[in-house]
Structure formats: structure tokens, C-alpha cells
Design a protein around this motif. Structure first.
Motif, PDB file in Angstrom:
ATOM      1  N   PHE A 107       0.846  -1.189   0.000  1.00  0.00           N
ATOM      2  CA  PHE A 107       0.000   0.000   0.000  1.00  0.00           C
ATOM      3  C   PHE A 107       0.884   1.243   0.000  1.00  0.00           C
ATOM      4  O   PHE A 107       1.942   1.298   0.619  1.00  0.00           O
ATOM      5  N   GLU A 109       2.211   4.843   0.833  1.00  0.00           N
ATOM      6  CA  GLU A 109       2.225   5.703   2.004  1.00  0.00           C
ATOM      7  C   GLU A 109       3.102   6.934   1.810  1.00  0.00           C
ATOM      8  O   GLU A 109       3.163   7.778   2.684  1.00  0.00           O
ATOM      9  N   TRP A 123      -3.797  -5.684  12.749  1.00  0.00           N
ATOM     10  CA  TRP A 123      -3.504  -4.379  12.195  1.00  0.00           C
ATOM     11  C   TRP A 123      -2.018  -4.211  11.896  1.00  0.00           C
ATOM     12  O   TRP A 123      -1.161  -4.787  12.578  1.00  0.00           O
ATOM     13  N   HIS A 136      -1.782   5.684  10.446  1.00  0.00           N
ATOM     14  CA  HIS A 136      -2.686   4.908   9.604  1.00  0.00           C
ATOM     15  C   HIS A 136      -2.753   3.474  10.102  1.00  0.00           C
ATOM     16  O   HIS A 136      -1.734   2.884  10.463  1.00  0.00           O
ATOM     17  N   TRP A 138      -3.942  -0.306   8.944  1.00  0.00           N
ATOM     18  CA  TRP A 138      -4.249  -1.120   7.779  1.00  0.00           C
ATOM     19  C   TRP A 138      -4.659  -2.516   8.208  1.00  0.00           C
ATOM     20  O   TRP A 138      -4.130  -3.063   9.178  1.00  0.00           O
ATOM     21  N   ASP A 139      -5.599  -3.091   7.488  1.00  0.00           N
ATOM     22  CA  ASP A 139      -5.972  -4.479   7.716  1.00  0.00           C
ATOM     23  C   ASP A 139      -4.804  -5.351   7.256  1.00  0.00           C
ATOM     24  O   ASP A 139      -4.426  -5.333   6.085  1.00  0.00           O
ATOM     25  N   ARG A 144      -5.807  -3.219   3.104  1.00  0.00           N
ATOM     26  CA  ARG A 144      -6.690  -2.065   2.919  1.00  0.00           C
ATOM     27  C   ARG A 144      -6.798  -1.260   4.212  1.00  0.00           C
ATOM     28  O   ARG A 144      -6.573  -1.786   5.289  1.00  0.00           O
ATOM     29  N   PRO A 145      -7.152   0.028   4.085  1.00  0.00           N
ATOM     30  CA  PRO A 145      -7.316   0.837   5.293  1.00  0.00           C
ATOM     31  C   PRO A 145      -8.322   0.199   6.242  1.00  0.00           C
ATOM     32  O   PRO A 145      -9.407  -0.225   5.815  1.00  0.00           O
TER      33      PRO A 145
END
Length: 329
Positions: A107, A109, A123, A136, A138-139, A144-145
Motif C-alpha cells: 500500500f 504511504e 492491524w 494509519h 491497515w488491515d 486495505r485501510p
């Protein structure tokens, strides 16, 4: 909320002349992050040479091929089950399968100061450089967020999950720290400013009651995690900025390291240094305890990882002996 207490005085420079038990060679540039796998048999190191190397701790040899990236690595985190590695680079976070060495997901950043896995592995928290006042979440399974970002009053420099995974603490660039409830996203402690420079590292005690912060102001401070009230006196002795700290799993000892090129051990109850410090090659950027307590690992602005054997560590030139803890991390 802040408290002002008289620091412990530290007299004299206490440096050991001993050498590391093992030196892991394989990187070609600085090594700015190290982390152990839960089994304690392997560890990983991340470098400015754009690679992560996984090491067999006992043999000191590389375990398989390095994980190659297209940018310098800033940080790594290993999932609680040891199955995945999250690497932070200049533009994104990449999650790897530790066994197959394949990318699971990534992802964007814009670069991260650091990232951390929650204790249950649900997380991945990141402190992105591009949005310095946010954390932040993330899963970890989907990449994903997981929720809206947690917003701090100051730039976020480091993060740590509480042992129960319900809260997350952030160390900030104005010398403050703040604690958030993950479920609600609300700030529950702070911001509290006790340091005078960047909070470079923040860790919880194993029972979650205490929060330990280290700073570029050369001090280590201990706080009640639920109130933000400072506990006892700051620990002083590092001759320059502190970059990193680690706490043993029984909560008795703290390791600190930084720009003075030493690794120091502290007694959390007495706030006194345990034995003499021992020398690294230069600035120390990362320090970690192995799960079985045998090794303290350090790395920095050089191309090696040093492992110090606590079972046989005797300070040369003095009568000080470091007695290893039964359980460390």
C-alpha cells in the motif's frame, strides 16, 4: 499534562571494550532496522542497500535469498505468528510472505518512519512521512485501510501497540507522546510533553501499565500508560541522542542505543545502568532482544548487525557482570 522531576545523575563514561559475540555480514550499506522472528532462531535486518536479509541466528548465516526492493528500506516489522514481514520504503509498505518470499500486498504511504503489527496480527500501524500528524491503521490480511487515520497534534515519529491491542501510543517530534483508543479513534492520554526533543522510540511494559519513551534529548522516561503521569526519575547516561529502546518481556530491563555509539542496559525499577555500556561501530539505529533472552542485537549507520551474547557477557576491565534474564524479547 507534564511533570518535571530531577534526573538521576550519571558520573563518568562507562564503556566496555568487549567485542560482539557474532557479527552478521551481508549488507553493503547502513542497517537501520532489526527484528526477531517469534521462534528466536531467525531474525531479519533491513538496509539502505534496498534489501532485507533473513538470518539464522545460531550459525550467523543468511537463510535464503534477500528480499529485494526498489528503494532504501526505512523499517521492518514481523507479524506475531512469524509468517509475514512488513517493510517500509520511501514510497510504500510491502508485506511479504516470510516462507515463500513473495509479495502478499502493498500500500502506498509516501514513505514511513516506521510500522508495527498489533499483538493479534490484525492491524499494521504506520507513521507516514507524507502525512506526519497521522497514524494509519491497515488491515493486515487485505492491505486495505482498516479505519480513519488517528490524528495527532504533532508530527508522529514512532508508534507502539499496547499488549492487549486496544490502544496505540505515538511519540512525536515536539517531545510529546499521545495514546489513542483504536476502537473509537479518540485520544485517551495526552498529548503530554516531557521531552525537549523528538520522541524517537516508545514501548509498553509487558503488562501494559507503563509506557517508556526515549528521546533525542538523551533521556529515557517512564509513564503510567492510563494517566500519563511520570513514574520516578528520568534515566540519563547516553552521551548523545537516543534512537531506539527495547524492553525485556518481564519488564525488568531496558536497552537503549543511539548516536553515542553504545548500547546500554538499565534497571527499570532503580533507573540505574546495569553494568557498563558496550561499543558499536557508529550510530545505533535499532536494538532488539532475542525471544530467548540470549542475544541483544544492534545495527546502525554501518553495514553489519552485531549480536551480544548475554549468557557469557562479562565486562572487560571491570568487575561488572551482566546476569541474563530468563525471558526477554
Amino acid at each position: 499534562m507534564s511533570t518535571s522531576l530531577t534526573p538521576i545523575e550519571f558520573s563518568g563514561v562507562r564503556r566496555a571494550s568487549c567485542h560482539p559475540t557474532k557479527v552478521l555480514k551481508g549488507h553493503t550499506k547502513w542497517v537501520n532496522s532489526v527484528a526477531y522472528f517469534p521462534d528466536g532462531r531467525h531474525m531479519a535486518s533491513a538496509s539502505g542497500d534496498k534489501s532485507i536479509i533473513i538470518w539464522d541466528v545460531e550459525s550467523g548465516r543468511q537463510a535464503g535469498q534477500p528480499l529485494q526492493h526498489d528503494s532504501s528500506l526505512m523499517s521492518i516489522a514481523i507479524s506475531p505468528d512469524g509468517r509475514r514481514i512488513a517493510s517500509g520504503i520511501e514510497k510504500r509498505v510491502i508485506v511479504w510472505d516470510a516462507l515463500t518470499r513473495e509479495v502478499v500486498h502493498q500500500f502506498d504511504e509516501g514513505g514511513v518512519w516506521m510500522q508495527a503489527y498489533s499483538p493479534d496480527g490484525r492491524w499494521i500501524a504506520t507513521a507516514p512521512i507524507a502525512k506526519e500528524r497521522e497514524i494509519h491503521l491497515w488491515d493486515a490480511d487485505t492491505g486495505r485501510p482498516g479505519r480513519e487515520p488517528l490524528r495527532c497534534d504533532s508530527g508522529v515519529f514512532c508508534v507502539a501497540f499496547s499488549p492487549d491491542g486496544a490502544q496505540i501510543a505515538a511519540g512525536c517530534d515536539d517531545g510529546s507522546f499521545e495514546v489513542f483508543d483504536i476502537a473509537t479513534g479518540e485520544s485517551v492520554v495526552g498529548p503530554i510533553k516531557g521531552h525537549t526533543r523528538y520522541v524517537s522510540s516508545v514501548v509498553y511494559s509487558p503488562n501494559g501499565r507503563l509506557l517508556v519513551t526515549a528521546s533525542w534529548d538523551k533521556s529515557i522516561r517512564v509513564w503510567y500508560s492510563t494517566t500519563g503521569v511520570e513514574v520516578g526519575k528520568p534515566m540519563l547516561g547516553n552521551e548523545d541522542a537516543i534512537n531506539c529502546i527495547a524492553v525485556t518481556v518481564d519488564g525488568r530491563r531496558i536497552a537503549s542505543a543511539g548516536r553515542d555509539g553504545t548500547v546500554r542496559l538499565w534497571d527499570l525499577e532503580t533507573r540505574l545502568q546495569v553494568g557498563d555500556s558496550f561499543d558499536a561501530h557508529g550510530w545505533v539505529l535499532a536494538v532488539a532482544f532475542s525471544p530467548n533472552g540470549r542475544y541483544i542485537s544492534s545495527s546502525g549507520n554501518y553495514d553489519e548487525v552485531s549480536l551480544w551474547d548475554t549468557e557469557s557477557f562479562v565486562i572487560q576491565g571491570s568487575a561488572s557482570v551482566f546476569i541474563p534474564l530468563q525471558y526477554c524479547f
